[in-house]
Enzyme design. Structure first.
Site, mmCIF file in Angstrom:
data_model
loop_
_atom_site.group_PDB
_atom_site.id
_atom_site.type_symbol
_atom_site.label_atom_id
_atom_site.label_comp_id
_atom_site.label_asym_id
_atom_site.label_seq_id
_atom_site.Cartn_x
_atom_site.Cartn_y
_atom_site.Cartn_z
ATOM 1 N N ASP A 67 0.818 -1.211 0.000
ATOM 2 C CA ASP A 67 0.000 0.000 0.000
ATOM 3 C C ASP A 67 0.853 1.263 0.000
ATOM 4 O O ASP A 67 2.058 1.235 0.302
ATOM 5 C CB ASP A 67 -0.974 0.006 1.190
ATOM 6 N N ASP A 95 8.314 4.745 -1.386
ATOM 7 C CA ASP A 95 7.747 4.040 -0.222
ATOM 8 C C ASP A 95 6.515 3.255 -0.639
ATOM 9 O O ASP A 95 5.415 3.772 -0.624
ATOM 10 C CB ASP A 95 7.428 5.069 0.863
ATOM 11 N N GLU A 125 0.015 -0.984 5.693
ATOM 12 C CA GLU A 125 1.143 -0.548 6.527
ATOM 13 C C GLU A 125 1.050 0.937 6.842
ATOM 14 O O GLU A 125 1.513 1.385 7.884
ATOM 15 C CB GLU A 125 2.472 -0.841 5.817
ATOM 16 N N HIS A 328 6.328 9.636 1.211
ATOM 17 C CA HIS A 328 5.058 10.349 1.440
ATOM 18 C C HIS A 328 5.013 11.696 0.744
ATOM 19 O O HIS A 328 3.969 12.347 0.767
ATOM 20 C CB HIS A 328 4.764 10.549 2.942
#
Lengths: 351, 351
Positions: A67, A95, A125, A328
């Site tokens: 994810d 990520d 996660e 992110h």
């Protein structure tokens, strides 16, 4: 080789898999690995586990999550030629779909490993820990997680980051007595009662602690404070939220004991506690991994899922493509060279 | 006499006059006083002013507000016989229609006063200071407020409370640098920077300051604190709200200077400042008032509209029926005996 991994990374990225929406990507992983003779494949929700069963005596887990955090107008992916080297740009590049691409390619490719392998592709996660797919798997099928060593392919710029620091958060609560502020002596000021606690925090000096050759750096910080009811009222209560990040020489209980010692006489409520993970670099398998990668090991300051393996007694390291400081971000990317470096290192270690 | 004043109080209370809804009560006051030969009546919004004009050389203002805070199911009023003495119960009984009833009765009754009188019934006292009817009157018709002495009939349990303390509120702001709390050394913690300020507040000892024979008691208090963005982030800013209540030996500027000396190096923003009022008990008229009332004078710790008179150079005291600690409560009441006591004392002083 690099371009093939980059193409696979883009294929994986372009299957959007924001937490809760991992199914299509999990289906792809399952489909690609199910047809292979050297792997036995298991599915738990949107977690896919693929294992060799050669009876080699030692087992290594390689794990990564499917994810990503929410999109920021950063899909579909792009291949970009940059002066410092080619990159794949877009949500998940860093990520951690770069790690997932390397895992998927090597799971298919390494048919005759030097030790038995468990590939774990898991969900949820990037959300609260209770929904974490690796945590769920460890409850549903703990046997599938058993291993002698684990590699979590979170982004580390292809450096080895050993273990992870623990984190505990407490709310320090003070209680006073409300009164009109024109007659303050009728009350007891709960905000003033925070003074000794803030003195302790302000005077705190970060400790450096060596564990298995890695130097961790602890931190003790206020992350929130609130108090006060009205501008003419002596506040009857106040709350100071404190976060302690601690080296993997301590258990969660020991970390709490230190907090209690730092803030004697205060009412403390634990709101969050995730244990540290030892780097496990004293183990033979870990030393061989370090040699195969040919890189120096560093401490991991943040908390990652390696702690879940550590809790099960499995030494674990973080090792994956991509600069973690871009995780992110809207402009996250993965250097193509990192994909190559990680694939080559794991191939050396596992073949 | 007591029963007549209690009946008048109930009549006034049963005309609901929550701030903004004073018109009907102001109309009643205006109607009752307009027909009297000894008074000249002025109207400014819902503020009614009634003055004698006998050229007596000295003038006394008696003032009270017509509005109340919101109802809490506490109207209509009730007359209650209690073991400790009869009371009138309900919204406004204490704050401050008991005083208004005494004022209205004496304004009608005292036709030949010993000094000229100005009766001021005003609106919007229980809301923000900008809407205060006495403040508006002082801007529109400052001549109507001029006097040698003022009596504000706020509840004091029929005791004399001289002057009032000043109040100033500042926001103390700290600035840091955000960072992930796993790497705290990359940031600067703005909450920790509050520690010296809280030490000063916690160590503060209330000062007692005598002004014109009355001992005031100062207070320095945090009334609010906030800071923190996320539980894993070093907070980049924090705000501590501080209220200083000071004796009438200081101006508002002097009070601010003391705050600046207590909190050196901090960024401070004044959010609220209302000056103190000297008790004025060194004046001849005030001494005569104390003698007429036959009660000891006390300091007033809270802030009241006497400060508005003080700013105009008019010494002012608080004196009225009702226990001030019941103000704004659902169960507020006024002892009937207080109405009698206040009316008798003012009659002695003014006749």
């Amino acid at each position: 080789m690099a371009s093939e991994l980059a193409a696979l990374l883009q294929e994986i990225m372009d299957i959007e898999s924001v937490s809760g929406n991992e199914r299509e990507l999990a289906d792809l992983v399952e489909a690609r690995l199910s047809g292979l003779d050297h792997l036995e494949v298991f599915r738990d929700g949107d977690c896919v586990v693929a294992r060799t069963g050669l009876g080699l005596g030692e087992r290594v887990v390689i794990a990564g999550h499917l994810d990503t955090v929410a999109l920021l107008d950063n899909l579909p992916s792009r291949y970009e030629e940059r002066p410092e080297g080619d990159v794949v740009w877009g949500r998940g590049a860093c990520d951690m779909k770069g790690g997932v691409a390397v895992m998927l390619r090597l799971a298919e490719e390494i048919t005759e490993p030097s030790r038995d392998l468990t590939w774990i592709f898991y969900d949820h996660e990037e959300v609260d820990a209770a929904r974490n797919g690796l945590g769920r798997l460890s409850r549903n099928r703990p046997d599938l997680i058993e291993a002698d060593f684990a590699i979590l392919m979170e982004p580390t710029s292809a450096q080895i980051e050993g273990g992870c620091q623990g984190t505990i958060r407490v709310e320090l609560v003070t209680t006073g007595t409300a009164a009109h502020s024109a007659r303050a002596w009728m009350g007891v000021n709960a905000i003033h009662a925070l003074a000794p606690a803030l003195d302790t925090l302000a005077a705190y000096v970060s400790e450096e602690i060596e564990v298995e050759g890695l130097v961790y750096r602890e931190g003790l910080n206020a992350v929130g404070v609130s108090g006060g009811v009205a501008t003419n009222m002596i506040p009857p209560s106040a709350v100071l939220s404190i976060n302690y990040r601690y080296a993997p020489d301590k258990s969660a209980d020991e970390a709490l004991a230190r907090i209690e010692a730092w803030f004697p006489g205060y009412e403390l409520h634990v709101t969050d506690s995730s244990p540290a993970a030892r780097p496990g670099l004293d183990r033979q398998l870990a030393r061989e991994f370090v040699t195969a990668v040919g890189a120096e090991a560093h401490p991991k300051y943040g908390w990652t899922d390696v702690a879940r393996f550590s809790e099960l007694g499995v030494p674990a390291v973080n090792y994956g493509p991509g600069d973690p400081s871009y995780a992110h971000r809207a402009d996250e990317f993965c250097p193509v060279a990192d994909l190559d470096t990680c694939a080559a290192a794991l191939r050396r270690f596992l073949s």
